[in-house]
Design an enzyme around this catalytic site. Sequence first.
Site, PDB file in Angstrom:
ATOM      1  N   HIS A  23      38.547  36.777  42.541  1.00 20.19           N
ATOM      2  CA  HIS A  23      38.954  36.347  43.843  1.00 20.19           C
ATOM      3  C   HIS A  23      38.493  37.246  44.893  1.00 20.19           C
ATOM      4  CE1 HIS A  23      42.831  34.936  46.193  1.00 20.19           C
ATOM      5  NE2 HIS A  23      41.924  35.525  47.049  1.00 20.19           N
ATOM      6  N   HIS A  50      37.097  37.857  49.107  1.00 18.46           N
ATOM      7  CA  HIS A  50      36.869  37.083  50.578  1.00 18.46           C
ATOM      8  C   HIS A  50      35.311  38.225  50.810  1.00 18.46           C
ATOM      9  CE1 HIS A  50      40.547  35.055  50.799  1.00 18.46           C
ATOM     10  NE2 HIS A  50      40.925  36.079  50.351  1.00 18.46           N
ATOM     11  N   LYS A  85      40.163  25.576  45.614  1.00 20.83           N
ATOM     12  CA  LYS A  85      40.901  26.831  46.125  1.00 20.83           C
ATOM     13  C   LYS A  85      42.083  25.951  46.958  1.00 20.83           C
ATOM     14  CE  LYS A  85      43.345  30.325  46.965  1.00 20.83           C
ATOM     15  NZ  LYS A  85      43.099  31.761  47.265  1.00 20.83           N
ATOM     16  N   HIS A 140      46.767  29.920  46.189  1.00 20.06           N
ATOM     17  CA  HIS A 140      47.589  30.759  47.079  1.00 20.06           C
ATOM     18  C   HIS A 140      49.219  30.239  46.653  1.00 20.06           C
ATOM     19  CE1 HIS A 140      48.354  33.782  50.121  1.00 20.06           C
ATOM     20  NE2 HIS A 140      49.439  33.149  49.987  1.00 20.06           N
ATOM     21  N   HIS A 176      46.405  36.518  42.853  1.00 19.91           N
ATOM     22  CA  HIS A 176      47.059  37.729  43.282  1.00 19.91           C
ATOM     23  C   HIS A 176      48.769  37.616  42.811  1.00 19.91           C
ATOM     24  CE1 HIS A 176      47.461  34.797  46.579  1.00 19.91           C
ATOM     25  NE2 HIS A 176      46.460  35.079  47.140  1.00 19.91           N
ATOM     26  N   ASP A 179      41.043  40.266  45.579  1.00 21.66           N
ATOM     27  CA  ASP A 179      41.377  39.651  46.868  1.00 21.66           C
ATOM     28  C   ASP A 179      41.108  40.614  47.938  1.00 21.66           C
ATOM     29  OD1 ASP A 179      42.558  37.916  48.554  1.00 21.66           O
ATOM     30  OD2 ASP A 179      44.508  38.723  48.659  1.00 21.66           O
TER      31      ASP A 179
HETATM   32  O1  DOR Z   1      46.403  39.047  52.603  1.00 20.10           O
HETATM   33  C1  DOR Z   1      45.385  38.193  52.189  1.00 20.10           C
HETATM   34  N1  DOR Z   1      44.387  38.091  53.077  1.00 20.10           N
HETATM   35  N2  DOR Z   1      45.877  37.138  51.604  1.00 20.10           N
HETATM   36  C2  DOR Z   1      45.244  36.102  51.328  1.00 20.10           C
HETATM   37  O2  DOR Z   1      45.721  35.204  50.965  1.00 20.10           O
HETATM   38  C3  DOR Z   1      43.983  35.957  52.371  1.00 20.10           C
HETATM   39  C4  DOR Z   1      43.403  36.960  52.822  1.00 20.10           C
HETATM   40  C5  DOR Z   1      42.402  36.866  53.766  1.00 20.10           C
HETATM   41  O3  DOR Z   1      41.607  36.093  53.900  1.00 20.10           O
HETATM   42  O4  DOR Z   1      42.347  37.795  54.600  1.00 20.10           O
HETATM   43 ZN    ZN Z   2      42.726  36.031  48.807  1.00 18.98          ZN
END
Ligand code: DOR
Ligand code: ZN
Length: 348
Positions: free
Chosen positions: A14, A16, A100, A137, A175, A248
């Site tokens: 997971h 980003h 997702k 999520h 998460h 995450d």
């Molecule tokens: O805290 C988070 N940030 N939770 C998420 O689900 C997305 C992520 C983000 O893209 O910044």
């Molecule tokens: Zn995330």
Amino acid sequence: MTERITLRKPDDWHLHVRDGAMLRAALPFTARNFGRAIIMPNLLPPVASTRDAIAYRDRIHAALPEGSRFQPLMTCYLTDATDPDDLEAGFRDGVFTAVKLYPANATTNSAAGVTDYRAIRPVMARMEKLGIPLLMHGEEVDPEIDVFDREAVWIERRLIPWTRDFPGLKFVLEHISSKIAVDYIRSAAPQVGATITPYHLTHNRTDWLGWGNRPYLYCMPVIKTEADRRALVEAATSGDPWFFLGTDSAPHPVAKKLSTTGAAGVFNAPVAIEQYTKVFEAAGALDKLEGFTSLNGPRHYGLAPNAETLTLERRAWTAPEEVAVEGPDERALIYRGGEQIEWRVVHD
Ligand code: DOR
Ligand code: ZN
């Protein structure tokens, strides 16, 4: 005392990595320690078709350091209008690894997420048929529901019925942040697996809010109680194969983190594997670390573990406080930045 640990190379289930300048700044931290990562599709606009995913994957490859063998595993952002045929084509061509689901407005860049849970059922049926996992999520964003209960209500209202309606569909509850989620996963595995972040394993809500508001611990789902944190540590270190690593890691520019409506997300990739190691050591469970970081995830996804290895040694170093991002005054602060980190990855 263990001084050195060698693991099969971990994967991040997971992650980003964003796009553009932030992608170029953030990606190298993951690429050097992880073999693969499930790439979150919550860009603006989202990565919601096979075409979008191919283009995004190309941009990720272009941002990789020279010689890196890191593999991005792409996901499709589920909307009320996702076309099952496009998804099927993308999956068959090896573009998509998973789908997702963001409930609309649950978190960063989720405005295009799902609002009509009946509309997505044909997509879920197709995924069940093809063996495409659904990553969630898992938070119910009904304004009637307390923010600390969003995960529990999601499980009750969405996930439990879906596991019955789609018995062949594989899920990942991303998460997880609560004891309720840990207990639920144990009852629903192996159909449902879960990722756990380093910060949900490390902090409780008193750390976040008890000594001044620490915006760099603000994430979705929000960090919960000490009892929840302990249940998460127990789950991660148990050796149960349905719990696996998902950082995450989610960088934001400083100005977005510190504005009046601060963005949710913790940029932890620069210290993630070291932090998991610390948590497992504190729990007396270093022997379970490799399962969590490198074996359980591939197994849930039906993939082979990485052939390469990664070695950590007990040697303190100081984490960088921030990473510079191209553009005027742009930077992202790093989780545990400026602190002494106990374990260090050996890079030859
Ligand atoms: O805290 C988070 N940030 N939770 C998420 O689900 C997305 C992520 C983000 O893209 O910044
Ligand atoms: Zn995330």
